[in-house]
Write a protein that holds these residues in place. Structure first.
Motif, PDB file in Angstrom:
ATOM      1  N   SER A   9       0.908  11.533   0.392  1.00 13.30           N
ATOM      2  CA  SER A   9       2.219  10.978   0.073  1.00 13.30           C
ATOM      3  C   SER A   9       3.278  12.028   0.407  1.00 13.30           C
ATOM      4  O   SER A   9       2.964  13.209   0.595  1.00 13.30           O
ATOM      5  CB  SER A   9       2.286  10.590  -1.399  1.00 13.30           C
ATOM      6  OG  SER A   9       1.412   9.519  -1.685  1.00 13.30           O
TER       7      SER A   9
ATOM      8  N   VAL B 288       0.843   4.058   6.794  1.00 17.71           N
ATOM      9  CA  VAL B 288      -0.411   3.410   6.391  1.00 17.71           C
ATOM     10  C   VAL B 288      -1.618   4.286   6.718  1.00 17.71           C
ATOM     11  O   VAL B 288      -2.613   4.296   5.977  1.00 17.71           O
ATOM     12  CB  VAL B 288      -0.525   2.022   7.064  1.00 17.71           C
ATOM     13  CG1 VAL B 288      -1.920   1.437   6.877  1.00 17.71           C
ATOM     14  CG2 VAL B 288       0.515   1.073   6.482  1.00 17.71           C
TER      15      VAL B 288
ATOM     16  N   SER C  28      -1.616   7.570   6.780  1.00 16.55           N
ATOM     17  CA  SER C  28      -1.473   8.914   6.233  1.00 16.55           C
ATOM     18  C   SER C  28      -2.416   9.125   5.044  1.00 16.55           C
ATOM     19  O   SER C  28      -2.595   8.226   4.199  1.00 16.55           O
ATOM     20  CB  SER C  28      -0.027   9.146   5.784  1.00 16.55           C
ATOM     21  OG  SER C  28       0.091  10.421   5.165  1.00 16.55           O
TER      22      SER C  28
ATOM     23  N   GLN D  25       0.813  -1.216   0.000  1.00 12.84           N
ATOM     24  CA  GLN D  25       0.000   0.000   0.000  1.00 12.84           C
ATOM     25  C   GLN D  25       0.847   1.267   0.000  1.00 12.84           C
ATOM     26  O   GLN D  25       0.454   2.275  -0.573  1.00 12.84           O
ATOM     27  CB  GLN D  25      -0.930   0.000   1.218  1.00 12.84           C
ATOM     28  CG  GLN D  25      -1.854   1.210   1.307  1.00 12.84           C
ATOM     29  CD  GLN D  25      -2.830   1.295   0.135  1.00 12.84           C
ATOM     30  OE1 GLN D  25      -3.247   0.267  -0.412  1.00 12.84           O
ATOM     31  NE2 GLN D  25      -3.189   2.516  -0.262  1.00 12.84           N
ATOM     32  N   ARG D  26       1.999   1.223   0.642  1.00 16.41           N
ATOM     33  CA  ARG D  26       2.889   2.386   0.691  1.00 16.41           C
ATOM     34  C   ARG D  26       4.261   1.967   0.172  1.00 16.41           C
ATOM     35  O   ARG D  26       4.699   0.818   0.370  1.00 16.41           O
ATOM     36  CB  ARG D  26       3.009   2.926   2.110  1.00 16.41           C
ATOM     37  CG  ARG D  26       1.709   3.171   2.822  1.00 16.41           C
ATOM     38  CD  ARG D  26       0.881   4.298   2.251  1.00 16.41           C
ATOM     39  NE  ARG D  26       1.522   5.595   2.283  1.00 16.41           N
ATOM     40  CZ  ARG D  26       0.863   6.758   2.292  1.00 16.41           C
ATOM     41  NH1 ARG D  26      -0.482   6.756   2.305  1.00 16.41           N
ATOM     42  NH2 ARG D  26       1.516   7.900   2.294  1.00 16.41           N
TER      43      ARG D  26
ATOM     44  N   GLU E 265       8.186   8.909  -0.861  1.00 17.78           N
ATOM     45  CA  GLU E 265       7.243   7.939  -0.288  1.00 17.78           C
ATOM     46  C   GLU E 265       5.909   8.159  -0.989  1.00 17.78           C
ATOM     47  O   GLU E 265       5.389   9.272  -1.031  1.00 17.78           O
ATOM     48  CB  GLU E 265       7.109   8.139   1.218  1.00 17.78           C
ATOM     49  CG  GLU E 265       6.392   6.991   1.941  1.00 17.78           C
ATOM     50  CD  GLU E 265       4.871   7.037   1.783  1.00 17.78           C
ATOM     51  OE1 GLU E 265       4.218   5.972   1.851  1.00 17.78           O
ATOM     52  OE2 GLU E 265       4.328   8.149   1.601  1.00 17.78           O
TER      53      GLU E 265
ATOM     54  N   ASN F 225       1.790   6.556  -1.975  1.00 19.71           N
ATOM     55  CA  ASN F 225       0.753   5.546  -1.778  1.00 19.71           C
ATOM     56  C   ASN F 225       0.562   4.765  -3.082  1.00 19.71           C
ATOM     57  O   ASN F 225       1.164   5.091  -4.111  1.00 19.71           O
ATOM     58  CB  ASN F 225      -0.554   6.165  -1.284  1.00 19.71           C
ATOM     59  CG  ASN F 225      -1.167   7.119  -2.296  1.00 19.71           C
ATOM     60  OD1 ASN F 225      -0.895   7.068  -3.500  1.00 19.71           O
ATOM     61  ND2 ASN F 225      -2.010   8.028  -1.830  1.00 19.71           N
ATOM     62  N   ARG F 226      -0.292   3.764  -3.050  1.00 19.53           N
ATOM     63  CA  ARG F 226      -0.418   2.870  -4.204  1.00 19.53           C
ATOM     64  C   ARG F 226      -0.959   3.592  -5.436  1.00 19.53           C
ATOM     65  O   ARG F 226      -0.485   3.371  -6.556  1.00 19.53           O
ATOM     66  CB  ARG F 226      -1.297   1.676  -3.845  1.00 19.53           C
ATOM     67  CG  ARG F 226      -1.320   0.632  -4.955  1.00 19.53           C
ATOM     68  CD  ARG F 226      -2.044  -0.635  -4.576  1.00 19.53           C
ATOM     69  NE  ARG F 226      -1.915  -1.595  -5.648  1.00 19.53           N
ATOM     70  CZ  ARG F 226      -0.959  -2.498  -5.775  1.00 19.53           C
ATOM     71  NH1 ARG F 226      -0.013  -2.568  -4.863  1.00 19.53           N
ATOM     72  NH2 ARG F 226      -0.907  -3.322  -6.806  1.00 19.53           N
TER      73      ARG F 226
END
Length: 454
Positions: free
Chosen positions: A296, A291, A293, A268-269, A333, A335-336
């Motif tokens: 990004s 997770v 948050s 997921q991240r 960083e 997210n998906r």
């Protein structure tokens, strides 16, 4: 008796023998012409009989050949019909199941006409049919197992090219619910030249949290890291290519890491780290921070200096205007959803490949600019990886054993800066730090059981 005359009545035996060559007397006079007629008639009868017999034999032979021709023709037509039916069935199975079915003996040709070769081929065909009947129907095609689709690795052995990998990784379901028990994971993407000097520290960081993280390593091609089978780095090296500092190949490596991690639907991240990065909080803190948050973490800014705005190439317009140009730390960083968009992008990547040449540094501009164009509201515009640029120069400060103290690490964890997390102010702004020398490993391992708490 006058010479040249014959007696007209039956006479003595000697006279009869003179006239007929022996036997009974004839009731009528025998002349040479009548003897010729009788002989030629017999010859004609014999010839006619021979011709008749020959005609009968030729007719029988022709009839046999015709029958044999039509017999094998019908056999050939029947076999061709069976081949056509088998081909249609194979095509139907191919359409329905995604894999072809091989029909035994379907490609063997049938020779039309008589002869020994035809009989041999017929025998071979019959033997093939017997073998096919004994073997039974062909096995069904192997379908992609759902578990392998959800989490395909490791070991990493796929032969996909980058375009194939990016296409496969860019797939995203439209259904919100997952048909399996999905526990969100954080994917740690290690971009390294070779060895990971801080692998022991990361192993201690990951320990006890299996199922909540994934590890992916992009090293130089041919490099084989040596890790224990119990290590989270064992077997996690992805297919890689050569990378040159300051070139578009760094972006290629980042997208390659993202794409391989996206193949696991539970990730997921996605955090990009280097061989000189270390965690400054324990795993539980990092996991919950990322997770939970809503944003990004990609640094993205534009200032009027040669190292930022001065790198813009006007040839990127109108797709990228000068005021849309952004710069930021490479260590992102995502997210998906944003990771899928970065991997799927071809339009802006092509611009950077053509126009962001050396002295532009695509790894510092591509993702910050792309996210600013399309996903600015979903980005926190900051990084979660601390680094010291205060000394100037093209590279940040490097910290060895002497500089790595408990006070120094504590200052990274809470250095007095404040940032926003889900709209609320917080002092926890950095989860990782760089750039550390291998000599700092011993000190960091000692701090892991006290200050770092893992």
């Amino acid at each position: 008796m006058k010479p040249g005359t014959l007696k007209s009545r039956r006479g003595s035996a000697g006279d009869d023998e003179e006239a007929s060559g022996g036997g009974e007397y004839s009731s009528f006079p025998l002349t040479p012409r009548r003897v010729y007629w009788w002989s030629s008639g017999l010859l004609k009868a014999v010839v006619a009989l021979v011709i008749l017999m020959a005609g009968v034999l030729i007719g029988l032979a022709g009839s046999a050949n015709v029958s044999r021709y039509y017999y094998y023709s019908s056999m050939g037509s029947s076999s061709l019909s069976l081949q056509a039916e088998a081909g249609a069935e194979a095509a139907n199975n191919n359409n329905n199941n995604g894999a072809g079915v091989v029909v035994p003996g379907a490609t063997r040709s049938i020779s039309r006409g008589g002869g020994g070769n035809s009989r041999k081929k017929k025998k071979m065909r019959m033997e093939d049919d017997d073998e096919a009947a004994a073997a039974g129907p062909p096995p069904p095609p192997v379908l992609l197992e759902f578990r392998g689709f959800v989490d395909p690795g490791p070991p990493w052995g796929h032969s996909m090219s980058d375009p194939e990998l990016f296409w496969r990784a860019s797939m995203a379901p439209r259904m919100e619910e997952y048909p399996f028990q999905r526990v969100p994971k954080v994917a740690f993407l290690f971009l390294t030249r070779g060895p990971l000097p801080f692998a022991p520290l990361w192993e201690r960081f990951f320990r006890g949290h299996e199922g909540l993280y994934s590890v992916y390593v992009h090293a130089v091609p041919g490099y084989a890291g040596r890790y224990r089978r119990s290590s989270p780095f064992h077997g996690r090296q992805i297919p890689s290519r050569e990378v040159s500092w300051g070139s578009i190949t760094l972006v290629d490596a980042e997208k390659r890491l993202l794409a391989n991690a996206l193949l696991d639907w539970s990730n997921q991240r996605f955090v990009l780290v280097s061989e000189s990065c270390v965690p400054v909080f324990n795993f539980r803190t990092v996991y919950e921070y990322l997770v939970n948050s809503a944003e990004s973490y990609v640094e993205s800014y534009n200032i009027d200096v040669p190292q930022c705005a001065g790198r813009y190439n006007p040839r990127m317009a109108p797709e990228i205007l000068e005021e849309q140009w952004r710069k930021g730390s490479e260590w992102f960083e995502l997210n998906r959803e944003l990771a899928v968009d970065v991997v799927a992008d071809q339009r802006y990547y092509a611009l950077f490949r053509r126009h962001c040449t050396p002295s532009c540094y695509p790894d510092e501009h591509y993702i910050p600019t792309y996210l600013h164009l399309w996903h600015g509201a979903r980005n926190a515009n900051r990084t979660v990886t601390w680094v010291d640029w205060s000394r100037g120069g093209p590279h940040p400060a490097r910290f060895g054993k002497a500089a790595t103290t408990a006070a120094f690490v504590a200052a990274i964890r809470n250095n007095g800066t404040r940032c926003l997390y889900n709209g609320e102010p917080t002092t926890v702004c950095y989860l990782f730090a760089r750039k550390f020398a291998p000599s700092a490993l011993g000190t960091l391992l000692n701090l892991s059981t006290t200050l770092l708490d893992f």
